[in-house]
Write an enzyme that holds these catalytic residues in place. Sequence first.
Site, PDB file in Angstrom:
ATOM      1  N   LYS A  48       0.836  -1.205   0.000  1.00  0.00           N
ATOM      2  CA  LYS A  48       0.000   0.000   0.000  1.00  0.00           C
ATOM      3  C   LYS A  48       0.873   1.258   0.000  1.00  0.00           C
ATOM      4  CE  LYS A  48      -2.103   1.738   3.632  1.00  0.00           C
ATOM      5  NZ  LYS A  48      -3.010   2.000   4.763  1.00  0.00           N
ATOM      6  N   ASP A  98      -6.836   1.259   0.927  1.00  0.00           N
ATOM      7  CA  ASP A  98      -6.895   1.473   2.371  1.00  0.00           C
ATOM      8  C   ASP A  98      -8.301   1.089   2.848  1.00  0.00           C
ATOM      9  OD1 ASP A  98      -8.610   3.508   1.640  1.00  0.00           O
ATOM     10  OD2 ASP A  98      -7.756   4.954   3.038  1.00  0.00           O
TER      11      ASP A  98
END
Length: 243
Positions: free
Chosen positions: A152, A171
């Site tokens: 991420k 997220d």
Amino acid sequence: MAPTAKRSTVKTRGQKPSQKAPLVHRSPRTLAEKRRIAAVVLEALQAEYPDAHCELDHTNAFELLCATILSAQCTDVRVNMVTPALFARYPDAASLAAATQEAVEAIVRTTGFFRAKAKNLISMAGALMDRHGGEVPRTIDELVQLAGVGRKTANVILGNAFDINDGIVVDTHVQRLSRRLGLTREADAIAIERALMPLFPRDKWALLSHLLIWHGRRTCDARKPRCGACVVRAVCPSAALEG
Ligand code: SF4
């Protein structure tokens, strides 16, 4: 990575008060249908949030990398409160690599998990000095080798500091909205990223994350989505259960 958002439940007509219906109540079944929804969502959210951008304050890739490491389990607002002091004292990899654990901890304390984060920041900076000439690398494979950096974070850096769309940042907001919009039933972040990639143009991947995050923060709240005020309500299979 933040945990999967809880499914909200609401009453529907004809149900007894004790009965609840899941917020995601039906989903598109075909790739073509998902692509149609994806196109509408992208256009509508771009119109709604023309200024959508990364909300972590930074002026270069090194600062964004530090800020993103600090953002784990912490709000962007909180991170933005501590990074001015961090960047003033450690403006580059060389200075941060030479920092003491105690000094960095004192600056990042309020972001939570501050011991681990301070350790990761110093280690990350050391690796930049040892392996990358003090610069932030530009590939996922190299980025995820750095302390405190997962897929991420790597996607955040590539998309926002270098304009490289190698993946999609997933997220907690992107997870929740992808499922509510019926674009995937997956719960795992990497599986969601894979599901989203064929639905959106590659050159929009970084922007897509910002748009979904902004919409999640402003309208499609985890517990109380404001469907009545939502610009993608017409194509959302989870709409009309609230608002
Ligand atoms: S209509 Fe909008 S606010 Fe409601 S669940 Fe769908 S995306 Fe979220």
